[in-house]
Design a protein around this motif. Structure first.
Motif, PDB file in Angstrom:
ATOM      1  N   GLY B  77       0.798  -1.219   0.000  1.00 39.81           N
ATOM      2  CA  GLY B  77       0.000   0.000   0.000  1.00 39.81           C
ATOM      3  C   GLY B  77       0.827   1.263   0.000  1.00 39.81           C
ATOM      4  O   GLY B  77       0.295   2.355  -0.055  1.00 39.81           O
ATOM      5  N   PHE B  78       2.159   1.117   0.037  1.00 46.09           N
ATOM      6  CA  PHE B  78       2.991   2.311   0.086  1.00 46.09           C
ATOM      7  C   PHE B  78       2.873   3.128  -1.192  1.00 46.09           C
ATOM      8  O   PHE B  78       2.869   4.341  -1.179  1.00 46.09           O
ATOM      9  N   ILE B 104      -8.894  14.103  -1.582  1.00 45.58           N
ATOM     10  CA  ILE B 104      -8.641  14.606  -0.226  1.00 45.58           C
ATOM     11  C   ILE B 104      -7.225  15.146  -0.171  1.00 45.58           C
ATOM     12  O   ILE B 104      -6.302  14.538  -0.715  1.00 45.58           O
ATOM     13  N   GLU B 105      -7.069  16.282   0.470  1.00 47.83           N
ATOM     14  CA  GLU B 105      -5.748  16.904   0.562  1.00 47.83           C
ATOM     15  C   GLU B 105      -5.010  16.314   1.761  1.00 47.83           C
ATOM     16  O   GLU B 105      -5.437  16.473   2.893  1.00 47.83           O
ATOM     17  N   ASN B 106      -3.921  15.628   1.510  1.00 47.02           N
ATOM     18  CA  ASN B 106      -3.129  15.057   2.611  1.00 47.02           C
ATOM     19  C   ASN B 106      -2.159  16.079   3.173  1.00 47.02           C
ATOM     20  O   ASN B 106      -1.905  16.102   4.373  1.00 47.02           O
ATOM     21  N   MET B 123      -4.943  12.569  -2.057  1.00 53.04           N
ATOM     22  CA  MET B 123      -5.445  11.208  -2.231  1.00 53.04           C
ATOM     23  C   MET B 123      -6.577  11.283  -3.242  1.00 53.04           C
ATOM     24  O   MET B 123      -7.552  12.007  -3.020  1.00 53.04           O
ATOM     25  N   GLY B 125      -9.174   8.762  -4.890  1.00 50.99           N
ATOM     26  CA  GLY B 125      -9.544   7.369  -4.649  1.00 50.99           C
ATOM     27  C   GLY B 125      -8.606   6.813  -3.598  1.00 50.99           C
ATOM     28  O   GLY B 125      -8.420   7.404  -2.542  1.00 50.99           O
ATOM     29  N   ASN B 126      -7.943   5.700  -3.919  1.00 49.89           N
ATOM     30  CA  ASN B 126      -7.025   5.117  -2.926  1.00 49.89           C
ATOM     31  C   ASN B 126      -5.571   5.429  -3.259  1.00 49.89           C
ATOM     32  O   ASN B 126      -4.671   4.764  -2.751  1.00 49.89           O
ATOM     33  N   LYS B 128      -2.128   8.034  -4.048  1.00 48.47           N
ATOM     34  CA  LYS B 128      -1.466   9.315  -3.793  1.00 48.47           C
ATOM     35  C   LYS B 128      -1.105   9.976  -5.114  1.00 48.47           C
ATOM     36  O   LYS B 128      -0.654   9.310  -6.045  1.00 48.47           O
ATOM     37  N   ARG B 209      -4.519   0.440  -8.968  1.00 41.99           N
ATOM     38  CA  ARG B 209      -5.051   1.346  -7.951  1.00 41.99           C
ATOM     39  C   ARG B 209      -6.026   2.290  -8.639  1.00 41.99           C
ATOM     40  O   ARG B 209      -6.245   2.192  -9.844  1.00 41.99           O
TER      41      ARG B 209
END
Lengths: 177, 326
Positions: B77-78, B104-106, B123, B125-126, B128, B209
């Motif tokens: 998942g990295f 989404i803003e990480n 982010m 979806g899933n 980066k 992904r």
């Protein structure tokens, strides 16, 4: 702060004044406090992050001017933070006309400490629990999204979430105990 | 171990809290109340990467704390391949990603003076996606991105409302995707899709992904050879070959991620892009990439944000930001 902690803090500040790389210790100790203090006033994570960055840049730039007078280093950081927050509201005054109060009551200080402690404990969680906490709560992601990202089953993510909260509750109890 | 139904109840209550309904039934469950108070407080937990990057920014050369993410860097998942878009107007682009794709803003880091975004991580979806504003005198470097999300018809409409231009309306494709194509005003091409053929992996094709960089090249076979030699890329499936004998589509695996490529043609022309590639040994991969025909843009350097980084341009002018977390 007791006398022993006070003298340790003074030594750390003096070390950082001589060698700015030692500022890292002060940063590690106070990051969560400053972030929580700011967040309580601006209520937006991204603005809080930007202002927290500004506070530490200011603190590092002005560290040589800091004079030890017995007040905790955190109080000096909160003053810088209050100024940065006031500037922020001044810049965005069309959105919100008045800056929130900059003084810190004892009650607020305790609330800041409590929340900052919780965030420090998150930092100490095992890596998989920490990642679930940050994604689930910080980023507001669903169990399904977290599971896809971590390539784990949804059940495994729920277990990690459960264990993380149990660990945090136990450690908060101990810290207060 | 806790009973499964307690874990399920906790999760349902957390959903309620995250949806802003914390005063509801959740807090009345005595077994869970203490945990839920903590859960509510955790909504404001700071991003650990933000803490580390700020430290690196304040104190270039401090490395010791960067190790705390290293332990998880290469976990499943990295995401070893991340598109890195360099744009004019990164802040507006971030808003576009949120409006069009629910991103989404990480993290967001501003440059000196506070105007331009030096680095941001989203982010989608899933996955980066990394990006930043183009520095002065540096040309923007947008890209082509293949994005799997649920309900692509709705995503397509949202993207149009957010200002994207349609290249192709939603269409059922023979490879099992319902797919559309868009271009945004920063020059990125988006191939948005929902995979319908395999309900067990919906919305993704197996092995994908949400977000995959898509490289178009005049001479896609040579690009594929470069990626194999330089980065040890492996074809996930037999490449599709066009009637002209060119590679119409190939999927290559590098590390834990895939990248797609195909021959540039028609409106699907090359958009040389930036890609952040995480490897175990930056210095060794950099040398391999040069031997495979890449050009050095920046030799391996210890970067202040906790990475051993190097940049190589491939023969098609894509820039590969090779990095090893320190």
């Amino acid at each position: 702060m007791n006398r022993r902690n006070e003298s340790d803090e003074r030594l750390r500040i003096e070390a950082a004044q001589k060698d700015p790389s030692r500022f890292a210790e002060l940063y590690e100790e106070h990051f969560e406090r400053v972030y929580v203090f700011v967040l309580r006033r601006v209520s937006d994570r991204h603005v809080a992050q930007d202002l927290t960055a500004d506070v530490f840049h200011q603190a590092l730039a002005n560290l040589k001017r800091f004079e030890w007078r017995g007040a905790p280093f955190a109080a000096w950081l909160y003053r810088i933070a209050a100024n940065e927050i006031a500037d922020h509201f001044h810049r965005t005054s069309r959105e919100r006309p008045a800056a929130p109060p900059s003084d810190v009551s004892n009650g607020e200080m305790a609330a800041v400490e409590q929340r900052a402690l919780l965030f420090r404990l998150v930092d100490r969680l095992p890596a998989d629990q920490r990642r679930v906490v940050v994604m689930r709560f910080g980023e507001g992601r669903s169990i399904r999204e977290v599971a896809q990202q971590l390539e784990r089953s949804e059940g495994a993510v729920k277990q990690l979430q459960w264990r993380a909260l149990q660990t945090l509750r136990a450690e908060l109890g101990q810290e207060h105990g | 171990m806790a009973e499964p139904n307690v874990i399920e109840r906790l999760d349902a209550a957390i959903d309620a809290i995250l949806a802003g309904r914390q005063e509801g039934l959740a807090l009345r469950d005595p077994e869970l109340a203490a945990l839920l108070v903590i859960a509510a407080d955790l909504r404001d937990v700071p991003d650990p990467q933000f803490k580390q990057r700020l430290k690196a920014d304040l104190l270039p050369g401090t490395k010791e704390e960067m190790m705390s993410t290293t332990e998880s860097r290469l976990e499943p998942g990295f995401q070893t391949i991340r598109a890195y878009l360099v744009l004019d107007g990164a802040s507006d682009f971030i808003q576009f990603l949120k409006d069009a794709f629910g991103a989404i803003e990480n993290a967001r880091f501003k440059g000196p003076g506070g105007g331009k975004i030096m680095h941001a991580e989203m982010m989608v979806g899933n996955s980066k996606l990394e990006l930043g504003d183009a520095p002065a005198r540096v040309s923007p470097r947008p890209g082509a991105l293949h994005l799997y999300l649920d309900d692509i018809d709705a995503v397509y409409q949202r993207a149009l409302r957010a200002g994207a231009t349609s290249l192709m309306g939603p269409t059922d494709q023979f490879y099992g995707d319902r797919e559309a194509a868009l271009r945004d005003r920063w020059g990125n091409s988006w191939y948005i899709a929902t995979h319908l053929a395999d309900p067990s992996t919906k919305p993704f094709r197996k092995g994908f992904r949400s977000l995959t960089p898509y490289l178009h090249a005049r001479g896609a076979d040579r690009l594929m050879r470069f990626l194999k030699e330089a980065f040890g890329a492996q074809a996930v499936e037999e490449p599709t070959v066009s009637a002209q004998g060119t590679i119409a589509h190939a999927v290559l695996q590098i590390g834990d991620s895939v990248i797609e490529l195909g021959e540039a043609h028609g409106q699907w022309q090359a958009i040389p892009m930036g890609i952040h590639l995480f490897v175990d040994d930056t210095d060794a991969v950099y040398e391999r990439a040069l031997r495979a025909g890449g050009k050095s843009v920046r030799p391996p350097t210890d970067m202040p944000y906790g990475e051993r980084g190097a940049t190589v341009a491939d023969p098609f002018d894509n820039q590969w930001f090779i990095g090893t977390p320190r």
